[in-house]
Design a protein around this motif. Structure first.
Motif, PDB file in Angstrom:
ATOM      1  N   HIS A  42      87.292  34.457  -4.047  1.00 30.67           N
ATOM      2  CA  HIS A  42      86.690  34.990  -2.625  1.00 30.67           C
ATOM      3  C   HIS A  42      87.280  36.377  -2.176  1.00 30.67           C
ATOM      4  O   HIS A  42      88.679  36.302  -2.169  1.00 30.67           O
ATOM      5  N   THR A  49      88.759  30.983   6.037  1.00 30.80           N
ATOM      6  CA  THR A  49      88.858  29.528   5.902  1.00 30.80           C
ATOM      7  C   THR A  49      90.040  28.946   6.823  1.00 30.80           C
ATOM      8  O   THR A  49      90.797  29.594   6.980  1.00 30.80           O
ATOM      9  N   ASP A  63      78.440  34.115   6.823  1.00 32.92           N
ATOM     10  CA  ASP A  63      78.949  33.402   5.902  1.00 32.92           C
ATOM     11  C   ASP A  63      79.769  33.950   4.719  1.00 32.92           C
ATOM     12  O   ASP A  63      79.766  33.647   3.625  1.00 32.92           O
ATOM     13  N   SER A  98      81.936  32.383   1.969  1.00 35.07           N
ATOM     14  CA  SER A  98      81.512  31.542   0.984  1.00 35.07           C
ATOM     15  C   SER A  98      81.138  32.435  -0.248  1.00 35.07           C
ATOM     16  O   SER A  98      80.699  31.975  -1.225  1.00 35.07           O
ATOM     17  N   THR A 135      81.559  34.446  -3.652  1.00 38.00           N
ATOM     18  CA  THR A 135      82.438  34.376  -4.444  1.00 38.00           C
ATOM     19  C   THR A 135      82.271  35.636  -5.702  1.00 38.00           C
ATOM     20  O   THR A 135      81.310  36.044  -5.506  1.00 38.00           O
TER      21      THR A 135
END
Lengths: 415, 80
Positions: A30, A35, A75, A78, A80
């Protein structure tokens, strides 16, 4: 097997060997981390260093509005990309690869900044590991991890522990009872935490923990009485107070509340005539040194001398207030409340708190047809999307706000 | 138990319930046993404790955290 990370709340136990397996087998990484799981953050940091990829850490407590103001989609965490190809045989090789990594590698993090909006700081690997001490004698150290891992202090503990292959025991979101059990269970030797954490969690411990040999703190005022009471729970521990800022890392150390600038830093740190600590640009992260005027970065932290060359920190010169370690601008919160239709005027001030340093208090004047309960709920809605520490915890609905208070106010003592 | 203590306990309960009402995953309390821990049992964090303290200070003129950390209901009531 050597333990790398234990997080009992998430039921995570990861050894250095398992960490290496994770790093070498990962297919995705990421580039921006957002997170709540600290172990995921730390693994992404190692992946980025070893692959020489840039990485951005976002505090999981940032609201969507804050993310948007920083230019990130909600977002963003999320997304990658392919993970780098990493070859590591054993924990010692992990350490040597970190030590031999590109010094120019950059980690982007955010400090609460001078406007209340988080501001970006790019820290090089050299800057992040400047105060790390590595020595064979440190191989049996066991650290607790008592910080948010996206904050500079957390990263300091992380690098200190990893480069000495020490275990880290996560205690940040744990109760006092759980923390006491974890210190015992893992034979913790080193604790680093904010004064607020020491006050609210570690001071409450009723047992004695003889394995702990070092208590480190910093970031806020640390009163001698707190140090005294911690001595009862940690009779074998020496105390270390570190003054660090996100823009430059750890700068000063002492065994109590009084500091002095060491001889080797005398050209890089100085106290101005106004008693403010300033930092030379050579110690700053790149994005910061681009922004300052002249050679010196003004920390905003004021000191008072206790003798010719020793001093203690007394507060900040700006309008900002410290709420549990976060810098908050009451004006910013006030603007949100003043944008509500039913509210005619609002003043947000800081009130001193022996728990968090300060908390915010809002005084609001509402339209005649609006009840007190409705007014309070309007204020709560208005600030709902701000971070929790920016919420006024006391809301007073008044008939008329004193106009003299809506101009330039003294927001709390000692600022 | 004196009437004074009963009143103080009721005031503390109301303050705590106002704070708990704003917290996700927290429920209101009907009683406040002496041994109840504000952090471990009620899940209050530092901001919640700071809020509780200023309300108590406004009502009783005492900063319960001024000299030491208190955590149990009985310790809070003893300070008031």
């Amino acid at each position: 097997m050597t333990l790398f990370w234990a997080d009992n709340q998430r039921d995570i136990q990861l050894s250095y060997e398992e960490l290496i397996e994770e790093l070498t087998e990962r297919e995705e990484r990421h580039p921006v981390v957002y997170t709540e799981d600290p172990s995921k953050i730390l693994i992404e940091i190692l992946l980025a260093i070893l692959g020489d990829n840039d990485l951005t850490l976002l505090d999981s407590e940032f609201s969507e509005d804050t993310l948007t103001s920083l230019g990130y989609e909600p977002d963003v965490g999320s997304k990658t990309e392919s993970a780098p190809d990493i070859q590591i045989e054993d924990p010692e090789e992990l350490v040597s690869q970190i030590e031999n990594a590109n010094d120019e590698w950059t980690l982007t993090l955010y400090t609460s900044g001078t406007t209340g909006t988080p501001s970006q700081v790019d820290q090089s690997l050299e800057g992040l590991t400047r105060s790390v001490r590595k020595d064979e004698r440190f191989s049996d150290h066991v650290w607790v991890f008592a910080y948010n891992p996206t904050h500079f202090a957390g990263l300091q503990v992380f690098f200190q522990a990893v480069l000495n292959l020490n275990p880290m025991i996560y205690i940040f979101e744990h109760s006092s009872g759980q923390i006491g059990d974890l210190i015992d269970q893992y034979g913790v030797t080193h604790i680093s935490a904010t004064p607020t954490f020491y006050r609210l969690r570690l001071q409450q411990l009723s047992d004695t923990y003889e394995t702990v040999v070092r208590l480190t703190s910093g970031g806020e005022k640390f009163e001698p009485s707190l140090q005294e009471s911690l001595r009862e729970s940690f009779p074998n521990a020496k105390f270390r107070n570190v003054y660090a800022i996100t823009e430059a890392g750890s700068l000063l150390e002492s065994d109590g509340e009084v500091f002095r600038i060491s001889d080797d830093r005398s050209n890089q740190l100085k106290i101005t005539e106004d008693n403010e600590l300033v930092v030379h640009e050579s110690l700053l992260g790149r994005s910061v040194s681009d922004e300052i005027d002249g050679e010196w970065f003004h920390t905003g932290d004021l000191v008072e001398y206790v003798d010719d060359d020793r001093f203690r920190f007394v507060g900040r010169e700006s309008d900002f207030v410290n709420i549990g370690g976060y810098r908050v601008n009451p004006h910013e919160v006030e603007k949100f409340i003043n944008s509500v239709d039913d509210i005619e005027a609002a003043v947000v001030t800081a009130r001193e708190s022996s728990v968090t340093g300060n908390i915010l208090v809002a005084e609001v004047q509402v339209r005649e047809d609006v009840s007190t309960d409705v007014a309070k709920s309007r204020v709560k809605d208005a600030v709902g999307d701000l971070e929790r520490w920016k919420h006024p915890r006391v809301i007073d609905v008044v008939e008329k706000i004193d106009q003299s208070r809506s101009g330039k106010r003294v927001r709390s003592e000692g600022e | 138990m004196s009437q004074d203590t009963i009143r103080k306990r009721e005031t503390l309960k109301n303050i705590l319930n106002d704070i708990l009402a704003e917290k996700e995953e927290a429920s209101q309390v009907d009683t406040l046993p002496d041994a109840m821990s504000l952090t471990d049992d009620l899940g209050l964090d530092s901001l919640d404790l700071a809020e509780m303290t200023v309300h108590l200070e406004d009502k009783y003129g005492v900063d319960i955290f001024e000299d030491e950390i208190v955590d149990k209901v009985s310790e809070v009531l003893n300070k008031l």
